[in-house]
Design a protein around this motif. Structure first.
Motif, PDB file in Angstrom:
ATOM      1  N   GLU A 165       0.840  -1.205   0.000  1.00  0.00           N
ATOM      2  CA  GLU A 165       0.000   0.000   0.000  1.00  0.00           C
ATOM      3  C   GLU A 165       0.873   1.251   0.000  1.00  0.00           C
ATOM      4  O   GLU A 165       0.576   2.236  -0.682  1.00  0.00           O
ATOM      5  CB  GLU A 165      -0.927   0.005   1.220  1.00  0.00           C
ATOM      6  CG  GLU A 165      -1.997  -1.064   1.218  1.00  0.00           C
ATOM      7  CD  GLU A 165      -3.121  -0.777   0.233  1.00  0.00           C
ATOM      8  OE1 GLU A 165      -3.224   0.377  -0.251  1.00  0.00           O
ATOM      9  OE2 GLU A 165      -3.911  -1.690  -0.058  1.00  0.00           O
ATOM     10  N   PHE A 166       1.946   1.202   0.761  1.00  0.00           N
ATOM     11  CA  PHE A 166       2.828   2.357   0.875  1.00  0.00           C
ATOM     12  C   PHE A 166       3.547   2.628  -0.445  1.00  0.00           C
ATOM     13  O   PHE A 166       3.607   3.774  -0.913  1.00  0.00           O
ATOM     14  CB  PHE A 166       3.850   2.134   1.994  1.00  0.00           C
ATOM     15  CG  PHE A 166       4.543   3.394   2.427  1.00  0.00           C
ATOM     16  CD1 PHE A 166       4.014   4.180   3.432  1.00  0.00           C
ATOM     17  CD2 PHE A 166       5.715   3.803   1.814  1.00  0.00           C
ATOM     18  CE1 PHE A 166       4.638   5.360   3.828  1.00  0.00           C
ATOM     19  CE2 PHE A 166       6.362   4.976   2.196  1.00  0.00           C
ATOM     20  CZ  PHE A 166       5.819   5.752   3.210  1.00  0.00           C
ATOM     21  N   ILE A 167       4.061   1.576  -1.054  1.00  0.00           N
ATOM     22  CA  ILE A 167       4.761   1.724  -2.340  1.00  0.00           C
ATOM     23  C   ILE A 167       3.805   2.216  -3.419  1.00  0.00           C
ATOM     24  O   ILE A 167       4.156   3.050  -4.258  1.00  0.00           O
ATOM     25  CB  ILE A 167       5.419   0.394  -2.750  1.00  0.00           C
ATOM     26  CG1 ILE A 167       6.561   0.052  -1.777  1.00  0.00           C
ATOM     27  CG2 ILE A 167       5.942   0.461  -4.177  1.00  0.00           C
ATOM     28  CD1 ILE A 167       7.162  -1.322  -1.981  1.00  0.00           C
ATOM     29  N   LYS A 168       2.562   1.728  -3.355  1.00  0.00           N
ATOM     30  CA  LYS A 168       1.556   2.145  -4.329  1.00  0.00           C
ATOM     31  C   LYS A 168       1.275   3.647  -4.222  1.00  0.00           C
ATOM     32  O   LYS A 168       1.057   4.322  -5.219  1.00  0.00           O
ATOM     33  CB  LYS A 168       0.272   1.347  -4.108  1.00  0.00           C
ATOM     34  CG  LYS A 168      -0.817   1.611  -5.137  1.00  0.00           C
ATOM     35  CD  LYS A 168      -1.905   0.551  -5.082  1.00  0.00           C
ATOM     36  CE  LYS A 168      -2.495   0.363  -3.706  1.00  0.00           C
ATOM     37  NZ  LYS A 168      -3.604  -0.606  -3.668  1.00  0.00           N
ATOM     38  N   LYS A 169       1.333   4.163  -3.005  1.00  0.00           N
ATOM     39  CA  LYS A 169       1.058   5.584  -2.771  1.00  0.00           C
ATOM     40  C   LYS A 169       2.268   6.462  -3.069  1.00  0.00           C
ATOM     41  O   LYS A 169       2.153   7.501  -3.740  1.00  0.00           O
ATOM     42  CB  LYS A 169       0.610   5.794  -1.319  1.00  0.00           C
ATOM     43  CG  LYS A 169       0.442   7.237  -0.892  1.00  0.00           C
ATOM     44  CD  LYS A 169      -0.728   7.901  -1.580  1.00  0.00           C
ATOM     45  CE  LYS A 169      -0.934   9.313  -1.042  1.00  0.00           C
ATOM     46  NZ  LYS A 169      -2.061   9.999  -1.709  1.00  0.00           N
ATOM     47  N   PHE A 170       3.452   6.072  -2.594  1.00  0.00           N
ATOM     48  CA  PHE A 170       4.615   6.954  -2.650  1.00  0.00           C
ATOM     49  C   PHE A 170       5.720   6.492  -3.606  1.00  0.00           C
ATOM     50  O   PHE A 170       6.678   7.228  -3.838  1.00  0.00           O
ATOM     51  CB  PHE A 170       5.201   7.135  -1.248  1.00  0.00           C
ATOM     52  CG  PHE A 170       4.262   7.772  -0.271  1.00  0.00           C
ATOM     53  CD1 PHE A 170       3.937   9.109  -0.376  1.00  0.00           C
ATOM     54  CD2 PHE A 170       3.680   7.021   0.752  1.00  0.00           C
ATOM     55  CE1 PHE A 170       3.065   9.711   0.528  1.00  0.00           C
ATOM     56  CE2 PHE A 170       2.807   7.606   1.661  1.00  0.00           C
ATOM     57  CZ  PHE A 170       2.495   8.952   1.546  1.00  0.00           C
ATOM     58  N   GLY A 171       5.609   5.275  -4.115  1.00  0.00           N
ATOM     59  CA  GLY A 171       6.595   4.804  -5.077  1.00  0.00           C
ATOM     60  C   GLY A 171       7.870   4.251  -4.481  1.00  0.00           C
ATOM     61  O   GLY A 171       8.744   3.767  -5.207  1.00  0.00           O
ATOM     62  N   ILE A 172       8.011   4.318  -3.156  1.00  0.00           N
ATOM     63  CA  ILE A 172       9.183   3.796  -2.457  1.00  0.00           C
ATOM     64  C   ILE A 172       8.750   3.189  -1.135  1.00  0.00           C
ATOM     65  O   ILE A 172       7.634   3.423  -0.656  1.00  0.00           O
ATOM     66  CB  ILE A 172      10.237   4.896  -2.180  1.00  0.00           C
ATOM     67  CG1 ILE A 172       9.592   6.085  -1.455  1.00  0.00           C
ATOM     68  CG2 ILE A 172      10.937   5.333  -3.454  1.00  0.00           C
ATOM     69  CD1 ILE A 172      10.581   7.144  -1.007  1.00  0.00           C
ATOM     70  N   GLU A 173       9.629   2.403  -0.517  1.00  0.00           N
ATOM     71  CA  GLU A 173       9.343   1.828   0.789  1.00  0.00           C
ATOM     72  C   GLU A 173       9.454   2.889   1.877  1.00  0.00           C
ATOM     73  O   GLU A 173      10.154   3.897   1.722  1.00  0.00           O
ATOM     74  CB  GLU A 173      10.302   0.674   1.091  1.00  0.00           C
ATOM     75  CG  GLU A 173      10.107  -0.534   0.202  1.00  0.00           C
ATOM     76  CD  GLU A 173      10.985  -1.707   0.629  1.00  0.00           C
ATOM     77  OE1 GLU A 173      11.738  -1.560   1.624  1.00  0.00           O
ATOM     78  OE2 GLU A 173      10.926  -2.752  -0.035  1.00  0.00           O
TER      79      GLU A 173
END
Length: 499
Positions: free
Chosen positions: A150-158
């Motif tokens: 979910e985080f990567i989907k939102k911000f593109g990085i871990e």
């Protein structure tokens, strides 16, 4: 902070700030913001007594953004710094007009305490404790929810990239050493370009966000700030970090707001799957409770299937049942909004009633997970509502409303028991006690014995620089320090800083 005889009228501050360049305004903000910090991201009360408060600098920054375009290039160097101090004094002395109308009433006290607590207390929380929590949240994964995805989907990085970036900058600014533009450029462009980009906003976008929060400068002292989400401001092809003390918030709680904005389903899943699991984890790692249980199913009246409270603990012959809530304060509380206050009171009242019913009716009558299913006397039974962030609503208001709904007479033995044995607290204070291996139950009992049932529980339970016993948390901090050393080594190898 030194008091000066000349105090700038609050309303006139934006007009006066047009006489100063944007560069200079950002410089003076940065200078005083970093004075509040240490390398651990702590803003101590001692430092605040001698400097402008964090929330005053945050308000000043809002005026700086609003005071555009600038028509002079004044500065705050030398004796001119007194002009900045006088503006800060104007912010400190200001009272919101709507509040003046109710000055001297209990309503004034209730509204003022809530608004000021919301802008004060988070800046004094331990930074690494928050990093630990949000590292857990944003790296969590089970069969129902994968937060890393979910985080990567939102911000593109871990999330780790934000964590390393924010913690290293906090460490750097907290060191109080001079930071050249070359060092900052290398860090944000070469080492952490992606989190830097996600935490940057243009001056024009900042102003748009501010106006969407409030168009009244009388609200600026307590309102939500765009800087909480975007600490970097881009203007005329130059990036500024006016308030380094805010970085910690930008890489923790603000990222949760951003990832759940407009997505109540995700927020509910985070509350149910992640926060409950995290709360159970840190309570177990306190190594003090004899029995520990998560939420369980049980059969209630009329063969209805129900659920227990989220966490159930035994310590000796004392029992604590806890309900975890992912709720955060409504932003209207910062603006002294009556409707927001009433909604918050209603929500907390319902939480207390829910826990009361479990303690008084469902627990022992319908479920009892503890060994031997003991009969627990009133003085040994405790309940707690653990919110993600406290709204600081006066507790007695909540108890009085709950008592009215439950038809409990005020000042009765039952009302006194409810006040003393059902507590509303927040996740940070639970962390603060649990990381040191201390008992939540003992702290609640201490508050009961002090006769201060209406106070916020756990707030003063642990002093500064406590001895931490949580091994996972200590390991987390050790690994973070190792990352600092890696970044420092890279800067050395590239000749960015001296060897």
């Amino acid at each position: 902070m030194v008091k000066y005889p000349n105090v700038t009228d609050y309303i006139k501050i934006p007009r006066m700030l047009k006489r100063y360049s944007f560069d200079e305004k950002m410089r003076i903000c940065n200078q005083f913001s970093r004075k509040l910090m240490d390398m651990h991201g702590i803003i101590s009360a001692d430092k605040m007594e001698k400097q402008p408060y964090p929330w005053e600098l945050e308000t000043f920054l809002l005026f700086c953004i609003k005071a555009s375009p600038e028509y002079q290039h004044g500065d705050f160097n030398g004796k001119n710094e007194n002009k900045f101090i006088n503006m800060i004094r104007g912010i400190r002395d200001f009272t919101q007009p709507e509040m003046i109308k109710i000055e001297g009433t209990i309503k004034f006290a209730d509204y003022f305490i809530v608004a000021m607590s919301l802008i004060q207390f988070e800046s004094q929380e331990l930074f690494y404790s928050k990093l630990y929590r949000y590292s857990y949240i944003f790296n969590f994964s089970n069969s129902i929810l994968n937060m890393k995805d979910e985080f990567i989907k939102k911000f593109g990085i871990e999330y780790n990239e934000f964590m390393y970036f924010g913690s290293f900058l906090t460490f750097l600014y907290g060191s109080q050493k001079f930071i050249t533009e070359t060092i900052m450029n290398y860090i944000v462009i070469k080492i952490f370009p992606k989190p830097y980009k996600e935490l940057t906003i243009t001056k024009e976008e900042y102003l748009e966000q501010l106006d969407s929060i409030t168009v009244n400068q009388t609200d600026y002292v307590t309102c939500l700030r765009p800087s909480y989400k975007y600490p970097f401001i881009l203007s005329n092809n130059r990036t500024y970090l006016p308030l380094p003390h805010i970085i910690g918030r930008a890489v923790t709680s603000s990222l949760l707001y951003r990832i759940t904005e407009g997505n109540n389903s995700l927020r509910e899943k985070i509350g149910k799957e992640v926060l409950e699991d995290y709360l159970y984890k840190i309570l177990c790692e306190a190594n003090i409770y004899d029995e520990k249980y998560k939420e369980q199913d049980y059969i209630a009246e009329h063969h209805n299937q129900s659920k227990t409270l989220d966490i159930m603990l035994r310590e000796g012959d004392e029992y604590l049942l806890m309900d975890s809530k992912s709720s955060v304060p409504n932003i209207g509380l910062r603006l002294y909004n009556e409707d927001s206050h009433q909604k918050e009171i209603k929500k907390l009242t319902e939480n207390v009633i829910q826990v009361y019913k479990h303690l008084r009716t469902y627990f022992m009558n319908h479920y009892n997970p503890f060994k031997g299913k003991p009969i627990v006397p009133d003085e040994k039974l405790w309940g707690a509502i653990v919110v993600l962030e406290d709204s600081y609503i006066r507790r007695n208001i909540v108890y009085e409303n709950a008592a009215k709904t439950l038809e409990i007479e005020q000042n009765s033995d039952e009302y006194v028991w409810m006040q003393n044995h059902i507590k509303i607290t927040n996740l940070y204070d639970i962390e603060k006690v649990s990381f040191t291996g201390r008992s939540i139950i003992s702290e609640f009992a201490n508050q009961r014995d002090s006769g201060l049932a209406g106070d916020y529980p756990l707030v003063s339970a642990i002093k500064e620089h406590p001895t931490i016993i949580n091994k996972d948390y200590l390991s987390f901090k050790k690994n973070l320090l190792a990352k600092f050393m890696d970044v420092t080594k890279l800067l050395n190898e590239e000749g960015i800083i001296g060897k």
